[in-house]
Design an enzyme around this catalytic site. Structure first.
Site, PDB file in Angstrom:
ATOM      1  N   GLU A  91       0.818  -1.221   0.000  1.00 46.42           N
ATOM      2  CA  GLU A  91       0.000   0.000   0.000  1.00 46.42           C
ATOM      3  C   GLU A  91       0.847   1.263   0.000  1.00 46.42           C
ATOM      4  OE1 GLU A  91      -3.390  -1.860   2.952  1.00 46.42           O
ATOM      5  OE2 GLU A  91      -2.499   0.074   3.411  1.00 46.42           O
ATOM      6  N   CYS A 136       2.955   8.480   1.570  1.00 44.06           N
ATOM      7  CA  CYS A 136       3.449   7.471   2.508  1.00 44.06           C
ATOM      8  C   CYS A 136       3.706   6.194   1.709  1.00 44.06           C
ATOM      9  CB  CYS A 136       2.370   7.252   3.569  1.00 44.06           C
ATOM     10  SG  CYS A 136       2.741   5.921   4.703  1.00 44.06           S
ATOM     11  N   CYS A 159       6.399  -7.676   7.356  1.00 42.67           N
ATOM     12  CA  CYS A 159       7.399  -7.068   8.229  1.00 42.67           C
ATOM     13  C   CYS A 159       7.862  -8.087   9.259  1.00 42.67           C
ATOM     14  CB  CYS A 159       6.786  -5.854   8.934  1.00 42.67           C
ATOM     15  SG  CYS A 159       7.972  -4.937   9.918  1.00 42.67           S
ATOM     16  N   CYS A 203       5.042  -6.163  15.363  1.00 45.17           N
ATOM     17  CA  CYS A 203       4.327  -5.372  16.378  1.00 45.17           C
ATOM     18  C   CYS A 203       2.914  -5.931  16.575  1.00 45.17           C
ATOM     19  CB  CYS A 203       4.262  -3.911  15.962  1.00 45.17           C
ATOM     20  SG  CYS A 203       5.903  -3.204  15.737  1.00 45.17           S
ATOM     21  N   CYS A 209      -0.131  -4.066  14.899  1.00 51.97           N
ATOM     22  CA  CYS A 209      -0.015  -3.693  13.480  1.00 51.97           C
ATOM     23  C   CYS A 209      -0.491  -4.804  12.552  1.00 51.97           C
ATOM     24  CB  CYS A 209       1.447  -3.351  13.173  1.00 51.97           C
ATOM     25  SG  CYS A 209       1.749  -2.990  11.436  1.00 51.97           S
ATOM     26  N   GLY A 214       6.114  -2.335   6.295  1.00 50.52           N
ATOM     27  CA  GLY A 214       7.499  -2.765   6.389  1.00 50.52           C
ATOM     28  C   GLY A 214       8.363  -1.859   7.241  1.00 50.52           C
ATOM     29  N   SER A 259      10.595   6.457   9.004  1.00 54.23           N
ATOM     30  CA  SER A 259      10.043   6.066  10.295  1.00 54.23           C
ATOM     31  C   SER A 259      10.550   4.666  10.621  1.00 54.23           C
ATOM     32  CB  SER A 259       8.513   6.060  10.209  1.00 54.23           C
ATOM     33  OG  SER A 259       7.971   5.519  11.394  1.00 54.23           O
ATOM     34  N   SER A 298       9.343   5.248  16.061  1.00 54.07           N
ATOM     35  CA  SER A 298       8.093   4.713  16.606  1.00 54.07           C
ATOM     36  C   SER A 298       8.371   4.237  18.024  1.00 54.07           C
ATOM     37  CB  SER A 298       7.606   3.542  15.740  1.00 54.07           C
ATOM     38  OG  SER A 298       7.135   4.023  14.512  1.00 54.07           O
ATOM     39  N   ASN A 328      -5.870   2.538  15.884  1.00 56.14           N
ATOM     40  CA  ASN A 328      -7.009   2.331  15.003  1.00 56.14           C
ATOM     41  C   ASN A 328      -7.396   0.850  15.053  1.00 56.14           C
ATOM     42  OD1 ASN A 328      -8.804   3.337  13.027  1.00 56.14           O
ATOM     43  ND2 ASN A 328      -7.549   2.427  11.421  1.00 56.14           N
ATOM     44  N   CYS A 371      -1.771   1.884   7.612  1.00 56.84           N
ATOM     45  CA  CYS A 371      -1.292   1.059   6.516  1.00 56.84           C
ATOM     46  C   CYS A 371      -1.468  -0.415   6.842  1.00 56.84           C
ATOM     47  CB  CYS A 371       0.171   1.353   6.232  1.00 56.84           C
ATOM     48  SG  CYS A 371       0.344   2.512   4.895  1.00 56.84           S
TER      49      CYS A 371
HETATM   50  N1  SAH Z   1       7.864   0.047  10.347  1.00 57.29           N
HETATM   51  C1  SAH Z   1       8.061   1.444  10.541  1.00 57.29           C
HETATM   52  C2  SAH Z   1       7.393   2.222   9.456  1.00 57.29           C
HETATM   53  C3  SAH Z   1       5.963   2.572   9.631  1.00 57.29           C
HETATM   54  S1  SAH Z   1       4.868   1.299  10.211  1.00 57.29           S
HETATM   55  C4  SAH Z   1       7.633   1.860  11.921  1.00 57.29           C
HETATM   56  O1  SAH Z   1       7.055   1.058  12.637  1.00 57.29           O
HETATM   57  O2  SAH Z   1       7.927   2.984  12.283  1.00 57.29           O
HETATM   58  C5  SAH Z   1       3.381   1.972   9.871  1.00 57.29           C
HETATM   59  C6  SAH Z   1       2.821   3.030  10.797  1.00 57.29           C
HETATM   60  O3  SAH Z   1       1.497   2.656  11.075  1.00 57.29           O
HETATM   61  C7  SAH Z   1       3.503   3.230  12.146  1.00 57.29           C
HETATM   62  O4  SAH Z   1       3.595   4.610  12.415  1.00 57.29           O
HETATM   63  C8  SAH Z   1       2.585   2.567  13.116  1.00 57.29           C
HETATM   64  O5  SAH Z   1       2.678   3.141  14.359  1.00 57.29           O
HETATM   65  C9  SAH Z   1       1.262   2.774  12.470  1.00 57.29           C
HETATM   66  N2  SAH Z   1       0.271   1.767  12.822  1.00 57.29           N
HETATM   67  C10 SAH Z   1       0.359   0.439  12.699  1.00 57.29           C
HETATM   68  N3  SAH Z   1      -0.761  -0.164  13.133  1.00 57.29           N
HETATM   69  C11 SAH Z   1      -1.585   0.834  13.525  1.00 57.29           C
HETATM   70  C12 SAH Z   1      -2.905   0.851  14.060  1.00 57.29           C
HETATM   71  N4  SAH Z   1      -3.593  -0.262  14.259  1.00 57.29           N
HETATM   72  N5  SAH Z   1      -3.444   2.061  14.352  1.00 57.29           N
HETATM   73  C13 SAH Z   1      -2.752   3.200  14.136  1.00 57.29           C
HETATM   74  N6  SAH Z   1      -1.507   3.238  13.623  1.00 57.29           N
HETATM   75  C14 SAH Z   1      -0.929   2.067  13.328  1.00 57.29           C
HETATM   76 FE1  SF4 Z   2       6.577  -3.477  11.060  1.00 60.83          FE
HETATM   77 FE2  SF4 Z   2       6.136  -0.863  11.558  1.00 60.83          FE
HETATM   78 FE3  SF4 Z   2       4.097  -2.649  11.548  1.00 60.83          FE
HETATM   79 FE4  SF4 Z   2       5.874  -2.705  13.514  1.00 60.83          FE
HETATM   80  S1  SF4 Z   2       4.477  -0.998  13.030  1.00 60.83           S
HETATM   81  S2  SF4 Z   2       5.106  -4.498  12.380  1.00 60.83           S
HETATM   82  S3  SF4 Z   2       7.742  -2.168  12.433  1.00 60.83           S
HETATM   83  S4  SF4 Z   2       5.356  -2.078   9.805  1.00 60.83           S
END
Ligand code: SAH
Ligand code: SF4
Length: 355
Positions: free
Chosen positions: A86, A112, A119, A123, A126, A169, A201, A224, A300, A343
């Protein structure tokens, strides 16, 4: 699979004969957004044949698009091997036209982009992590996201936009391709996106943050963080066991920061997990002495998660605690909330629909 988007201008000069053709091709690709070599009117036929065979143009295909009421557009791209990633075009400021027809303010875009399919970081909040890790994106696959989005929205070549490596990722886990794509993006004869307008990020791979610092790329850094003590952070971001909070803060302290900028600390707020004033106090202490700004993000929710979205009141109290003590703190407006915000969620929808 190679693509024309894999190369910096110097690299392409080394590949094409005579080398001055590289700049012409670059212009067609990045300023006119052409989709076929046949449209490159000043390139001789034999070179066109070589280019067609060895350097495909669009290696991504737009398979889904969702437009939000705030003007943001979320894209689902299909890669050549069938996997999807995405990207999101975020409309940060709308165009304002005066009564006399002059433009008071032109629109501002941020895109973005993704760097991996899936990934490894895993997390627990996520969606991207749920499918595990599949593979790194190539430089071309990273760069093509921006070109296609600019083309699809007729964004003129001289219009500046910002890039955030904040999609699917972990960019620093695809280190070489990520760094290479920053260089391609900033080529003056190409997209010419200043490195100060590019933000990476990361979930906090501290050794890679240190490596990046030595690279002196001139890009912005976002961490993050999401939690202020290692227990909770390891629950949210399992990789924290290997790269704990202290190691991340130490790495950030060594990172060269543009004099006019700050390091952004993203703090995903989850109800009853990290939304209390005690956490805000610890955060203030942790970031003391760092040119930092904090961005609070609403968690979210999605089907199947036990985490909950925080109350607006608690977000505001958290923010006020920090700002009243001199730490810049914003609450991320959930741009594109109505189009499945974070994302990973558009992809999830697509998978469910097709299964
Ligand atoms: N992997 C890197 C790059 C961005 S990950 C990182 O973790 O920093 C994608 C982004 O989406 C991050 O800022 C993460 O905090 C956010 N994100 C992931 N799941 C989410 C959720 N359920 N609600 C809100 N933000 C979320
Ligand atoms: Fe990967 Fe970022 Fe999602 Fe964590 S928040 S699983 S580092 S994409």
């Amino acid at each position: 699979m190679n693509s024309i988007y894999d190369y910096t201008l110097d690299e392409l000069k080394g590949k094409l004969k005579p080398s001055f053709r590289a700049k012409q091709v670059y212009n067609w690709i990045y300023k006119k957004y052409v989709t076929s070599y046949d449209d490159m009117k000043n390139i001789p036929k034999d070179l066109i044949q070589d280019l067609k065979e060895n350097y495909p143009i669009d290696i991504l295909e737009i398979v889904k698009k969702e437009k939000s009421s705030d003007g943001s557009i979320k894209y689902l791209f299909k890669l050549r091997d069938g996997h999807t990633v995405e990207s999101v075009l975020l409309l940060m400021k709308k165009k304002v036209i005066n009564d006399d027809g002059t433009i008071e303010q032109s629109e501002k875009f941020t895109v973005c982009i993704s760097t991996q399919v899936g990934c490894k970081v895993g997390c627990t909040f996520c969606l991207t992590a749920k499918g595990g890790f599949v593979r790194n994106l190539t430089v071309g696959e990273i760069v093509n996201q921006i070109v296609q989005i600019k083309r699809d929205n007729n964004i003129p070549e001289n219009k500046t936009l910002n890039i955030v490596f904040m999609g699917m990722g972990e960019p620093l886990d695809n280190y070489d391709n990520f760094v290479h794509s920053v260089k391609v993006f900033s080529e003056e004869d190409g997209l010419a996106i200043n490195r100060r307008r590019q933000t990476v990020s990361t979930s906090g791979l501290s050794t890679k943050i240190e490596k990046l610092a030595n690279e002196e790329l001139g890009i912005q850094l976002a961490i993050s963080l999401h939690a202020v003590d290692d227990d909770l952070r390891s629950e949210l971001i399992p990789m924290n066991k290997a790269y704990n909070i202290k190691s991340i803060i130490d790495a950030v302290r060594k990172f060269p920061i543009d004099t006019r900028k700050k390091v952004m600390f993203e703090y995903l707020v989850i109800k009853d997990k990290n939304d209390d004033i005690e956490s805000a106090k610890k955060l203030l202490k942790l970031l003391d002495g760092i040119k930092a700004k904090v961005n609070l993000i609403y968690f979210n929710p999605y089907p199947g998660t036990s985490y909950q979205r925080p109350q607006r009141d608690d977000m505001v109290k958290f923010q006020e605690y920090l700002t009243s003590r001199g730490l810049l703190c914003t609450i991320r407006e959930s741009k594109g909330l109505d189009i499945s915000a974070a994302c990973g969620q558009l992809k999830e929808k697509e998978t469910n629909a097709s299964s």
